[in-house]
Write a protein that holds these residues in place. Structure first.
Motif, PDB file in Angstrom:
ATOM      1  N   VAL A 276       0.970  -1.243  -0.075  1.00  0.00           N
ATOM      2  CA  VAL A 276      -0.018   0.001  -0.023  1.00  0.00           C
ATOM      3  C   VAL A 276       0.953   1.303  -0.022  1.00  0.00           C
ATOM      4  CG1 VAL A 276      -1.761   1.296   1.365  1.00  0.00           C
ATOM      5  CG2 VAL A 276      -2.005  -1.380   1.226  1.00  0.00           C
ATOM      6  N   LEU A 277       0.478   2.248  -0.656  1.00  0.00           N
ATOM      7  CA  LEU A 277       1.315   3.665  -0.749  1.00  0.00           C
ATOM      8  C   LEU A 277       0.012   4.607  -0.388  1.00  0.00           C
ATOM      9  CD1 LEU A 277       3.370   5.623  -1.618  1.00  0.00           C
ATOM     10  CD2 LEU A 277       2.317   5.616  -3.819  1.00  0.00           C
ATOM     11  N   VAL A 278       0.429   5.399   0.894  1.00  0.00           N
ATOM     12  CA  VAL A 278      -0.401   6.155   1.463  1.00  0.00           C
ATOM     13  C   VAL A 278       0.359   7.537   1.431  1.00  0.00           C
ATOM     14  CG1 VAL A 278      -1.614   4.610   2.774  1.00  0.00           C
ATOM     15  CG2 VAL A 278       0.257   5.945   3.865  1.00  0.00           C
ATOM     16  N   LYS A 279      -0.672   8.678   1.096  1.00  0.00           N
ATOM     17  CA  LYS A 279      -0.280  10.107   1.111  1.00  0.00           C
ATOM     18  C   LYS A 279      -0.498  10.671   2.459  1.00  0.00           C
ATOM     19  CE  LYS A 279      -0.861  14.379  -1.295  1.00  0.00           C
ATOM     20  NZ  LYS A 279      -1.323  15.064  -2.620  1.00  0.00           N
ATOM     21  N   VAL A 280       0.210  11.250   3.127  1.00  0.00           N
ATOM     22  CA  VAL A 280      -0.146  11.620   4.545  1.00  0.00           C
ATOM     23  C   VAL A 280       0.140  13.394   4.823  1.00  0.00           C
ATOM     24  CG1 VAL A 280       0.523  11.505   7.073  1.00  0.00           C
ATOM     25  CG2 VAL A 280       0.223   9.524   5.505  1.00  0.00           C
ATOM     26  N   ARG A 281      -0.410  14.026   5.298  1.00  0.00           N
ATOM     27  CA  ARG A 281      -0.180  15.469   5.606  1.00  0.00           C
ATOM     28  C   ARG A 281      -0.567  15.590   7.080  1.00  0.00           C
ATOM     29  NH1 ARG A 281       1.578  19.424   2.528  1.00  0.00           N
ATOM     30  NH2 ARG A 281       0.843  19.158   0.282  1.00  0.00           N
ATOM     31  N   THR A 282       0.556  16.146   7.839  1.00  0.00           N
ATOM     32  CA  THR A 282       0.655  16.478   9.264  1.00  0.00           C
ATOM     33  C   THR A 282       1.114  18.117   9.338  1.00  0.00           C
ATOM     34  OG1 THR A 282       2.580  15.541   9.716  1.00  0.00           O
ATOM     35  CG2 THR A 282       0.715  14.069  10.013  1.00  0.00           C
ATOM     36  N   ALA A 283       1.112  18.399  10.523  1.00  0.00           N
ATOM     37  CA  ALA A 283       1.640  19.769  11.003  1.00  0.00           C
ATOM     38  C   ALA A 283       2.942  19.533  11.283  1.00  0.00           C
ATOM     39  CB  ALA A 283       0.995  20.423  12.239  1.00  0.00           C
ATOM     40  N   THR A 284       3.514  18.489  11.980  1.00  0.00           N
ATOM     41  CA  THR A 284       4.839  18.364  12.427  1.00  0.00           C
ATOM     42  C   THR A 284       5.241  16.925  12.226  1.00  0.00           C
ATOM     43  OG1 THR A 284       4.181  17.594  14.615  1.00  0.00           O
ATOM     44  CG2 THR A 284       4.526  19.898  14.256  1.00  0.00           C
ATOM     45  N   THR A 285       6.950  16.665  12.158  1.00  0.00           N
ATOM     46  CA  THR A 285       7.071  15.194  12.028  1.00  0.00           C
ATOM     47  C   THR A 285       6.736  14.478  13.179  1.00  0.00           C
ATOM     48  OG1 THR A 285       9.605  15.952  12.970  1.00  0.00           O
ATOM     49  CG2 THR A 285       9.070  16.271  10.430  1.00  0.00           C
ATOM     50  N   ALA A 286       6.519  15.124  14.393  1.00  0.00           N
ATOM     51  CA  ALA A 286       6.249  14.195  15.707  1.00  0.00           C
ATOM     52  C   ALA A 286       4.867  13.733  15.186  1.00  0.00           C
ATOM     53  CB  ALA A 286       6.138  15.208  16.864  1.00  0.00           C
ATOM     54  N   GLN A 287       3.987  14.357  14.631  1.00  0.00           N
ATOM     55  CA  GLN A 287       2.489  14.015  14.207  1.00  0.00           C
ATOM     56  C   GLN A 287       2.853  13.214  13.432  1.00  0.00           C
ATOM     57  OE1 GLN A 287       0.283  17.468  13.249  1.00  0.00           O
ATOM     58  NE2 GLN A 287      -0.104  18.051  15.400  1.00  0.00           N
ATOM     59  N   LEU A 288       3.617  13.005  12.357  1.00  0.00           N
ATOM     60  CA  LEU A 288       3.831  12.051  11.153  1.00  0.00           C
ATOM     61  C   LEU A 288       4.329  10.566  11.912  1.00  0.00           C
ATOM     62  CD1 LEU A 288       4.161  11.081   8.356  1.00  0.00           C
ATOM     63  CD2 LEU A 288       6.403  12.153   8.360  1.00  0.00           C
ATOM     64  N   GLN A 289       5.179  10.854  13.000  1.00  0.00           N
ATOM     65  CA  GLN A 289       5.459   9.580  13.668  1.00  0.00           C
ATOM     66  C   GLN A 289       4.251   8.997  14.428  1.00  0.00           C
ATOM     67  OE1 GLN A 289       8.526  10.312  16.898  1.00  0.00           O
ATOM     68  NE2 GLN A 289       8.853   8.230  17.087  1.00  0.00           N
ATOM     69  N   ASP A 290       3.367   9.706  14.779  1.00  0.00           N
ATOM     70  CA  ASP A 290       2.193   9.152  15.526  1.00  0.00           C
ATOM     71  C   ASP A 290       1.351   8.339  14.562  1.00  0.00           C
ATOM     72  OD1 ASP A 290       0.169   8.750  17.585  1.00  0.00           O
ATOM     73  OD2 ASP A 290      -1.108   9.997  16.356  1.00  0.00           O
ATOM     74  N   VAL A 291       1.278   9.158  13.215  1.00  0.00           N
ATOM     75  CA  VAL A 291       0.479   8.517  12.314  1.00  0.00           C
ATOM     76  C   VAL A 291       0.969   7.009  11.855  1.00  0.00           C
ATOM     77  CG1 VAL A 291      -0.233   8.718   9.495  1.00  0.00           C
ATOM     78  CG2 VAL A 291      -0.491  10.813  11.335  1.00  0.00           C
ATOM     79  N   LEU A 292       2.358   7.139  11.641  1.00  0.00           N
ATOM     80  CA  LEU A 292       3.121   5.823  11.276  1.00  0.00           C
ATOM     81  C   LEU A 292       2.772   4.767  12.371  1.00  0.00           C
ATOM     82  CD1 LEU A 292       6.522   6.978  10.282  1.00  0.00           C
ATOM     83  CD2 LEU A 292       4.464   6.295   8.805  1.00  0.00           C
ATOM     84  N   ARG A 293       2.776   5.175  13.855  1.00  0.00           N
ATOM     85  CA  ARG A 293       2.372   4.242  14.657  1.00  0.00           C
ATOM     86  C   ARG A 293       0.938   3.749  14.480  1.00  0.00           C
ATOM     87  NH1 ARG A 293       4.441   8.214  18.392  1.00  0.00           N
ATOM     88  NH2 ARG A 293       6.423   7.856  19.036  1.00  0.00           N
ATOM     89  N   ARG A 294      -0.042   4.525  14.110  1.00  0.00           N
ATOM     90  CA  ARG A 294      -1.259   3.954  13.787  1.00  0.00           C
ATOM     91  C   ARG A 294      -1.455   3.297  12.582  1.00  0.00           C
ATOM     92  NH1 ARG A 294      -4.557   9.129  13.602  1.00  0.00           N
ATOM     93  NH2 ARG A 294      -2.567  10.403  13.951  1.00  0.00           N
ATOM     94  N   ILE A 295      -0.673   3.602  11.552  1.00  0.00           N
ATOM     95  CA  ILE A 295      -0.840   2.548  10.441  1.00  0.00           C
ATOM     96  C   ILE A 295      -0.020   1.214  10.920  1.00  0.00           C
ATOM     97  CG2 ILE A 295       0.528   2.361   8.196  1.00  0.00           C
ATOM     98  CD1 ILE A 295       0.414   5.659   7.876  1.00  0.00           C
ATOM     99  N   TYR A 296       1.054   1.493  11.698  1.00  0.00           N
ATOM    100  CA  TYR A 296       1.523  -0.096  12.000  1.00  0.00           C
ATOM    101  C   TYR A 296       0.615  -0.945  12.737  1.00  0.00           C
ATOM    102  CZ  TYR A 296       5.919  -2.435  12.281  1.00  0.00           C
ATOM    103  OH  TYR A 296       7.026  -3.533  11.975  1.00  0.00           O
ATOM    104  N   ALA A 297      -0.471  -0.034  13.527  1.00  0.00           N
ATOM    105  CA  ALA A 297      -1.371  -0.918  14.332  1.00  0.00           C
ATOM    106  C   ALA A 297      -2.409  -1.444  13.497  1.00  0.00           C
ATOM    107  CB  ALA A 297      -2.077   0.072  15.345  1.00  0.00           C
TER     108      ALA A 297
END
Length: 151
Positions: A101-122
Protein backbone atom coordinates in the motif's frame (compact mmCIF):
# COMPACT_ATOMS: atom_id res chain seq x y z
CA UNK A 1 -17.49 8.93 -23.53
CA UNK A 2 -16.51 12.58 -23.47
CA UNK A 3 -16.02 14.62 -26.63
CA UNK A 4 -13.88 17.68 -27.34
CA UNK A 5 -16.48 20.11 -25.94
CA UNK A 6 -16.79 18.08 -22.73
CA UNK A 7 -12.99 18.05 -22.35
CA UNK A 8 -12.80 21.83 -22.71
CA UNK A 9 -15.63 22.25 -20.19
CA UNK A 10 -13.83 19.97 -17.74
CA UNK A 11 -10.57 21.90 -18.17
CA UNK A 12 -12.40 25.21 -17.64
CA UNK A 13 -14.10 23.91 -14.50
CA UNK A 14 -10.79 22.63 -13.12
CA UNK A 15 -9.35 26.13 -13.49
CA UNK A 16 -12.35 27.77 -11.81
CA UNK A 17 -15.42 25.79 -10.81
CA UNK A 18 -17.29 28.99 -9.93
CA UNK A 19 -17.56 30.14 -13.55
CA UNK A 20 -21.07 30.87 -14.77
CA UNK A 21 -22.65 28.63 -17.38
CA UNK A 22 -22.63 31.66 -19.70
CA UNK A 23 -18.83 31.92 -19.36
CA UNK A 24 -18.42 28.18 -19.82
CA UNK A 25 -20.68 28.29 -22.86
CA UNK A 26 -18.62 31.10 -24.39
CA UNK A 27 -15.46 29.01 -24.00
CA UNK A 28 -16.95 26.22 -26.12
CA UNK A 29 -19.37 28.10 -28.39
CA UNK A 30 -22.58 27.04 -26.64
CA UNK A 31 -25.42 28.86 -24.91
CA UNK A 32 -25.48 28.98 -21.13
CA UNK A 33 -28.33 26.46 -21.12
CA UNK A 34 -26.48 24.03 -23.37
CA UNK A 35 -23.33 24.35 -21.24
CA UNK A 36 -25.41 23.69 -18.12
CA UNK A 37 -26.90 20.57 -19.71
CA UNK A 38 -23.43 19.31 -20.70
CA UNK A 39 -22.11 19.81 -17.17
CA UNK A 40 -25.19 18.08 -15.71
CA UNK A 41 -24.57 15.07 -17.94
CA UNK A 42 -20.88 15.00 -17.01
CA UNK A 43 -21.95 14.83 -13.35
CA UNK A 44 -24.49 12.07 -14.06
CA UNK A 45 -21.88 9.98 -15.93
CA UNK A 46 -19.37 10.43 -13.10
CA UNK A 47 -16.82 12.41 -15.13
CA UNK A 48 -17.26 15.16 -12.52
CA UNK A 49 -17.05 13.45 -9.14
CA UNK A 50 -17.60 16.54 -7.00
CA UNK A 51 -17.00 20.27 -6.83
CA UNK A 52 -14.58 21.32 -4.12
CA UNK A 53 -12.15 24.00 -2.97
CA UNK A 54 -8.38 23.54 -3.16
CA UNK A 55 -6.90 24.45 0.22
CA UNK A 56 -3.25 25.39 0.76
CA UNK A 57 -2.09 22.76 3.31
CA UNK A 58 0.55 25.05 4.85
CA UNK A 59 -2.06 27.79 5.39
CA UNK A 60 -4.12 25.44 7.55
CA UNK A 61 -1.18 24.00 9.47
CA UNK A 62 -0.46 20.82 7.52
CA UNK A 63 2.90 21.64 5.97
CA UNK A 64 4.49 18.20 6.40
CA UNK A 65 3.80 15.93 3.41
CA UNK A 66 4.96 12.33 3.35
CA UNK A 67 4.43 9.29 1.17
CA UNK A 68 4.45 6.06 3.13
CA UNK A 69 5.10 2.63 1.67
CA UNK A 70 3.26 0.07 3.76
CA UNK A 71 4.45 -3.55 3.83
CA UNK A 72 2.13 -6.32 4.91
CA UNK A 73 1.97 -9.98 5.75
CA UNK A 74 -1.40 -10.41 4.06
CA UNK A 75 -3.59 -8.96 1.31
CA UNK A 76 -4.52 -5.38 2.21
CA UNK A 77 -7.23 -4.87 -0.41
CA UNK A 78 -9.94 -5.15 2.22
CA UNK A 79 -8.34 -2.62 4.57
CA UNK A 80 -9.61 0.62 2.98
CA UNK A 81 -11.76 1.50 6.00
CA UNK A 82 -8.78 1.02 8.33
CA UNK A 83 -6.65 3.46 6.34
CA UNK A 84 -9.59 5.86 5.89
CA UNK A 85 -10.02 5.93 9.67
CA UNK A 86 -6.71 7.81 9.95
CA UNK A 87 -7.72 11.40 9.05
CA UNK A 88 -4.17 12.45 8.17
CA UNK A 89 -4.13 9.90 5.31
CA UNK A 90 -5.28 11.73 2.20
CA UNK A 91 -4.92 8.86 -0.28
CA UNK A 92 -4.32 5.12 -0.11
CA UNK A 93 -3.42 2.92 -3.08
CA UNK A 94 -2.83 -0.83 -3.46
CA UNK A 95 0.45 -1.07 -5.38
CA UNK A 96 2.70 -3.64 -7.01
CA UNK A 97 6.29 -3.95 -5.87
CA UNK A 98 8.10 -4.36 -2.58
CA UNK A 99 5.28 -2.71 -0.61
CA UNK A 100 1.56 -3.41 -0.66
CA UNK A 101 0.00 0.00 0.00
CA UNK A 102 1.13 3.56 -0.72
CA UNK A 103 -0.43 6.32 1.36
CA UNK A 104 -0.18 10.10 1.17
CA UNK A 105 -0.07 11.75 4.60
CA UNK A 106 -0.29 15.40 5.69
CA UNK A 107 0.53 16.54 9.22
CA UNK A 108 1.61 19.71 10.99
CA UNK A 109 4.85 18.31 12.42
CA UNK A 110 7.17 15.34 12.04
CA UNK A 111 6.18 14.28 15.56
CA UNK A 112 2.58 14.00 14.32
CA UNK A 113 3.83 12.06 11.30
CA UNK A 114 5.51 9.64 13.69
CA UNK A 115 2.17 9.19 15.49
CA UNK A 116 0.45 8.47 12.16
CA UNK A 117 3.11 5.86 11.37
CA UNK A 118 2.36 4.18 14.73
CA UNK A 119 -1.35 4.11 13.90
CA UNK A 120 -0.65 2.67 10.44
CA UNK A 121 1.56 0.03 12.01
CA UNK A 122 -1.37 -0.93 14.29
CA UNK A 123 -3.56 -1.81 11.28
CA UNK A 124 -4.08 -5.57 11.10
CA UNK A 125 -1.68 -7.13 8.59
CA UNK A 126 0.79 -4.24 8.42
CA UNK A 127 4.36 -5.46 8.93
CA UNK A 128 6.30 -2.27 8.25
CA UNK A 129 6.37 1.27 6.91
CA UNK A 130 8.86 3.36 5.00
CA UNK A 131 8.15 7.09 4.94
CA UNK A 132 9.52 9.61 2.47
CA UNK A 133 9.11 13.21 3.61
CA UNK A 134 8.67 15.80 0.87
CA UNK A 135 10.99 18.79 1.24
CA UNK A 136 9.52 20.86 -1.59
CA UNK A 137 6.77 20.33 -4.12
CA UNK A 138 7.84 21.43 -7.57
CA UNK A 139 4.32 21.21 -8.95
CA UNK A 140 1.05 19.34 -8.67
CA UNK A 141 -1.53 19.12 -11.36
CA UNK A 142 -5.01 17.70 -11.63
CA UNK A 143 -5.91 15.03 -14.15
CA UNK A 144 -6.01 16.68 -17.55
CA UNK A 145 -9.16 16.03 -19.54
CA UNK A 146 -7.17 17.16 -22.61
CA UNK A 147 -4.53 14.37 -22.51
CA UNK A 148 -6.61 11.76 -24.34
CA UNK A 149 -6.96 14.14 -27.29
CA UNK A 150 -3.19 14.43 -27.69
CA UNK A 151 -2.68 10.69 -28.17
Amino acid sequence: MVDHIDRVLLAQLQQDATQSYATLGQAVGLSAGAAHERVRKLRERGAIRRTTVEVDPAAVGNAVLAYVMVSSVSWMGDSATNFAAVPEILEAHIIAGSATVLVKVRTATTAQLQDVLRRIYAIDGVSGTQATVVLETLFERPVSPQVAERE
